[in-house]
Design a protein around this motif. Structure first.
Motif, PDB file in Angstrom:
ATOM      1  N   ILE A 277      -9.033  -0.620   2.390  1.00  0.00           N
ATOM      2  CA  ILE A 277      -8.099  -1.618   2.941  1.00  0.00           C
ATOM      3  C   ILE A 277      -8.758  -2.482   4.027  1.00  0.00           C
ATOM      4  O   ILE A 277      -8.371  -3.629   4.236  1.00  0.00           O
ATOM      5  CB  ILE A 277      -6.792  -0.928   3.443  1.00  0.00           C
ATOM      6  CG1 ILE A 277      -5.678  -1.964   3.620  1.00  0.00           C
ATOM      7  CG2 ILE A 277      -7.029  -0.111   4.681  1.00  0.00           C
ATOM      8  CD1 ILE A 277      -4.305  -1.359   3.762  1.00  0.00           C
TER       9      ILE A 277
ATOM     10  N   ALA B 153       0.850  -1.198   0.000  1.00  0.00           N
ATOM     11  CA  ALA B 153       0.000   0.000   0.000  1.00  0.00           C
ATOM     12  C   ALA B 153       0.885   1.247   0.000  1.00  0.00           C
ATOM     13  O   ALA B 153       0.583   2.234   0.655  1.00  0.00           O
ATOM     14  CB  ALA B 153      -0.921  -0.019   1.221  1.00  0.00           C
TER      15      ALA B 153
ATOM     16  N   GLU C 178      -5.618   3.609  -0.520  1.00  0.00           N
ATOM     17  CA  GLU C 178      -6.091   2.401   0.178  1.00  0.00           C
ATOM     18  C   GLU C 178      -7.054   2.764   1.312  1.00  0.00           C
ATOM     19  O   GLU C 178      -7.768   1.909   1.826  1.00  0.00           O
ATOM     20  CB  GLU C 178      -4.907   1.612   0.753  1.00  0.00           C
ATOM     21  CG  GLU C 178      -3.953   1.053  -0.290  1.00  0.00           C
ATOM     22  CD  GLU C 178      -2.966   2.068  -0.866  1.00  0.00           C
ATOM     23  OE1 GLU C 178      -2.883   3.205  -0.340  1.00  0.00           O
ATOM     24  OE2 GLU C 178      -2.283   1.738  -1.847  1.00  0.00           O
TER      25      GLU C 178
END
Ligand code: UTP
Length: 292
Positions: A37, A10, A27
């Motif tokens: 995420i 990420a 994310e």
């Protein structure tokens, strides 16, 4: 061997979704009421993964805060009995898995990011979920579908789906043999094929289960001449050429959170199935559609 570890790269710059991703990592962009995420971490937890390494960089501290207890906020919610359900949801986020972090100090691409996970991985097989690739299957998590194939055959596994030809020409095309149960042996990968080079409409998307020898394969892969970066797709290609790559034609709805249209589609479709706002949103959409 059971797969209990996952890594989530990420640390990208997210240039395609600027300015949204300037101060907020892509994310962490929202899908209805959760950052992207979180859907990935929930997918891992559903598939039996207990330990997750998130690869971050400068400016991504909010990811760490999100998966931590938030003492002041939680104490406040606890005082109000009508907010009990919200408290439970917020508190549970921190208990989804053991989450670790490592920083990719320079943004040198996905393969370089994956190398930062070597100490965490050790000698174990591990899952890789690209941080901006949300794939929803609430019955059978997609990474679990790949882990099943790994556990059956002991080979590296990548997620594949049949894609429209235009998309195949942007991603890649695969030469495969059907092994049954949506599992394929991948013999060859051609990156960004011309129309006449297309072997099948299968392309690689968003999820992998790898064995630790992938780190040596990445190190032995020469960097791309134009960009100077080692491409992870090249390393996957080497694994396929060695006869060690399976593709799982996974079932799940995929949203590219690194793309503006992908973000809007994710929000729209997830809102329609949301228990709290689904009905209201559907009615709103029906009215809106009349005006289009
Ligand atoms: P992408 O290529 O989609 O991410 O990488 P990007 O570089 O942020 O994209 P754009 O083109 O600038 O918009 C797939 C995943 O790999 C991570 C990204 O965060 C994303 O989740 N990544 C990418 C890294 O961790 N490090 C990198 O150096 C590059």
């Amino acid at each position: 061997m059971k797969v209990t570890k996952a890594i989530i790269p990420a640390a990208g710059l997210g240039t395609r979704v600027l300015p949204a991703s300037k101060a907020v990592p892509k994310e962490m962009l929202n899908i209805v009421d959760k950052p992207a995420i979180q859907y990935l971490v929930e997918e891992c937890a559903m598939a039996g993964i207990t330990d997750i390494l998130i690869i971050t960089n400068r400016g991504k501290n909010v990811i760490e805060d999100h998966f931590d207890y938030s003492f002041e906020l939680e104490e406040n919610l606890k005082k109000n009995p009508s907010k009990k359900a919200i408290y439970d949801d917020v508190h549970a986020v921190a208990d989804l898995a053991n989450i670790y972090y490592v920083r990719q100090k320079e943004t040198k691409g996905l393969a370089h990011a994956i190398l930062t996970a070597e100490a965490f991985v050790g000698n174990d097989p591990f899952a890789i979920l690209y941080g901006d690739d949300v794939i929803i299957n609430n019955e059978k998590p997609v990474i679990g579908q790949l882990i099943e194939a790994y556990e059956k055959y002991g080979k590296c596994v990548t997620g594949i789906n049949e894609c429209p030809t235009e998309q195949v020409m942007k991603y890649c095309t695969l030469d495969v043999t059907d092994l049954g149960d949506s599992i394929y042996q991948v013999h060859k990968i051609i990156e960004k094929p011309a129309r006449e080079e297309i072997l099948t409409n299968f392309a690689i998307l968003g999820r992998n289960v790898m064995t630790p020898d992938v780190f040596d394969i990445i190190r032995q892969t020469p960097p791309n001449e134009a960009s100077g970066e080692v491409y992870f797709s090249e390393a996957i290609s080497t694994i396929a050429n060695r006869g060690n790559l399976l593709g799982v034609d996974f079932t799940g709805r995929r949203y590219d959170m690194g793309d503006k249209l992908g973000i809007v589609q994710a929000n729209c479709e997830m809102a329609l199935t949301h228990p709290e706002i689904g009905e209201k949103f559907k009615n709103y959409l029906k009215e809106l559609a009349k005006t289009l």
